[in-house]
Design a protein around this motif. Structure first.
Motif, PDB file in Angstrom:
ATOM      1  N   ALA A   1       8.373  31.250  55.566  1.00  0.00           N
ATOM      2  CA  ALA A   1       8.402  32.525  56.290  1.00  0.00           C
ATOM      3  C   ALA A   1       9.370  32.512  57.463  1.00  0.00           C
ATOM      4  N   PHE A   2       9.761  31.318  57.918  1.00  0.00           N
ATOM      5  CA  PHE A   2      10.620  31.202  59.096  1.00  0.00           C
ATOM      6  C   PHE A   2      12.018  30.692  58.759  1.00  0.00           C
ATOM      7  N   GLN A   3      12.286  30.452  57.494  1.00  0.00           N
ATOM      8  CA  GLN A   3      13.615  30.009  57.093  1.00  0.00           C
ATOM      9  C   GLN A   3      14.610  31.158  57.195  1.00  0.00           C
ATOM     10  N   ARG A   4      15.870  30.808  57.400  1.00  0.00           N
ATOM     11  CA  ARG A   4      16.956  31.786  57.568  1.00  0.00           C
ATOM     12  C   ARG A   4      16.718  32.698  58.773  1.00  0.00           C
ATOM     13  N   THR A   5      16.103  32.138  59.806  1.00  0.00           N
ATOM     14  CA  THR A   5      15.931  32.830  61.078  1.00  0.00           C
ATOM     15  C   THR A   5      16.506  31.934  62.171  1.00  0.00           C
TER      16      THR A   5
END
Length: 231
Positions: free
Chosen positions: A116-120
């Motif tokens: 859910a927090f990848q590519r942030t």
């Protein structure tokens, strides 16, 4: 975690976007195990042991917490809104230092960010905070290490891209660097069986090796800080 076992005094690291908290099993173990079970694909390229419950995880954690060369942080997204995945909606993954050698002033970084927090902003800031702590001199609040390594499965293109984007230099491929669990992306163990005569030897992997070292840190540091400021 008992900070006395790590070579250095482990402390909370943070900026406006992300905090690295000292991993606390009573707070972080249960949601971490839930995430492992929900997203086993996170470990396609990582030689992580099978974790079925908190007891399995605690056996792994005890090895980390008792090693003077290793330390573990929980990654907290300070921007996340309530209701997202994790502790108070903000537990975004874990980062670690592995194989730290105080005499040689070297360490290796490990990073696991939840889907859910990848590519942030999370991964860049978590990695950046660790680099600032490990490579900045003691006069600036850092450890003043000479070398921080990043090792990735040679076929893990995403990890290799992240290392290069942050500023790590590619050093080469360490061939047949380590055994790798069955059922994951691995090289055949047949040749190894023939070599050592065993029947239970696990497959292996080639490892891509990257690093940032102290005599290039003054040049790379502004680039890392600039990346951390992006969203």
């Amino acid at each position: 975690m008992s900070t006395a076992t790590f070579h250095y005094e482990q402390r909370r690291l943070e900026n406006d976007l992300v905090a690295l908290e000292i991993f606390e099993p009573s707070v972080h173990a249960a949601p971490f195990v839930e995430m492992i079970k929900a997203h086993p694909d996170m470990f396609t390229y990582i030689p992580f042991p099978t974790i079925n419950d908190e007891a399995d995880f605690m056996r792994l954690y005890e090895g980390i917490s008792s090693s003077p060369g290793d330390c573990l942080f929980a990654v907290i997204d300070k921007v996340a809104s309530p209701g997202e995945v994790g502790v108070n909606g903000k537990f975004a993954g874990v980062v670690s230092l592995i194989g730290t050698n105080k005499d040689d002033a070297v360490t290796e970084m490990g990073v696991i960010i939840f889907p859910a927090f990848q590519r942030t902003h999370v991964a860049t800031n978590a990695i950046g905070l660790l680099l600032l702590w490990t490579l900045d001199p003691p006069s600036a609040g850092g450890l003043g290490l000479r070398r921080v390594a990043w090792r990735a499965h040679a076929e893990n293109a995403a990890s290799r891209r992240t290392a290069l984007r942050i500023g790590f230099e590619f050093e080469g491929i360490a061939r047949w660097d380590r055994v790798f669990p069955r059922g994951k992306v691995a090289l055949s163990a047949e040749a190894l069986r023939i070599k050592n005569g065993t029947q239970e030897e696990q497959p292996g992997r080639h490892t891509a090796v990257f690093s940032i070292v102290w005599d290039e840190w003054d040049e790379k540091r502004p680039q890392v800080v600039a990346l951390m400021g992006r969203r």
